[in-house]
Design a protein around this motif. Structure first.
Motif, PDB file in Angstrom:
ATOM      1  N   LYS A  65       4.141   5.163  -4.737  1.00  0.00           N
ATOM      2  CA  LYS A  65       2.930   5.087  -5.554  1.00  0.00           C
ATOM      3  C   LYS A  65       3.381   5.196  -7.004  1.00  0.00           C
ATOM      4  N   GLU A 104      -3.297   3.222 -10.150  1.00  0.00           N
ATOM      5  CA  GLU A 104      -2.242   3.591  -9.211  1.00  0.00           C
ATOM      6  C   GLU A 104      -2.022   2.407  -8.271  1.00  0.00           C
ATOM      7  N   GLU A 106       0.587   0.784  -5.052  1.00  0.00           N
ATOM      8  CA  GLU A 106       1.647   1.012  -4.074  1.00  0.00           C
ATOM      9  C   GLU A 106       2.667  -0.114  -4.197  1.00  0.00           C
TER      10      GLU A 106
END
Length: 176
Positions: A65, A104, A106
């Motif tokens: 992340k 955020e 991934e």
């Protein structure tokens, strides 16, 4: 005079070794020869085995992340990573940052265990529900995981710059 080696016998030997390894694994799991023979009778099982063998080459090694701050300029993102060297072609003009706010994201690292074209890599990533990382995501990963690029190159295929001579270039992190 030495007898030449037979390609046919060599291939048979390799095939036998593969079969032997599979049979031994089935037996170790409590299966039997009949379980192995199912490969001949069950097309779905054959397909599953083939897909498993192919997928082994496209293992996601790790996911991270990262936080992308799109209010930063490319130069600020590079500065946050404290890189020892930056290619002079990595500029805002060649690799514009797109996105808004702070997000955020991934980031998944793929390793394919074989040589592939960018198009093949992107198609495989798409099948697994991923897209190529853009430069801002690549730089965020480099800033939060600085030791990672020392282990292997990390390529961001989501940002592409075509130079005046027609060559395509993508950003990557590496310890070189």
């Amino acid at each position: 005079m030495a007898r030449p080696k037979s390609e046919l016998l060599s291939a048979l030997g390799t095939g036998f070794e593969v079969l032997k390894a599979i049979v031994n694994e089935v037996l170790d799991l409590g299966g039997s020869d009949e379980d192995v023979r199912r490969i001949l009778k069950d097309g779905v099982l054959r397909r599953q085995i083939a897909e498993l063998l192919v997928r082994v080459g496209t293992v996601i090694q790790a996911t991270f992340k990262v936080v992308c701050d799109y209010s930063q300029s490319l130069a600020e993102m590079i500065s946050a990573g404290k890189y020892d060297w930056v290619n002079t072609d990595i500029t805002q003009e060649n690799f514009p940052v797109s996105g808004q706010g702070v997000q955020e994201v991934e980031v998944a690292l793929f390793h394919f265990n074989k040589v592939m074209t960018s198009e093949q890599v992107i198609a495989d990533m798409d099948k697994q529900g991923y897209r190529p990382a853009k430069i801002e995501e690549l730089l965020a990963l480099g800033a939060t995981q600085p030791e990672l690029q020392k282990e292997f190159p990390i390529v961001g295929l989501g940002s592409v710059w075509q130079n005046p001579h027609g060559g395509r270039h993508v950003p990557y992190l590496h310890r070189d």
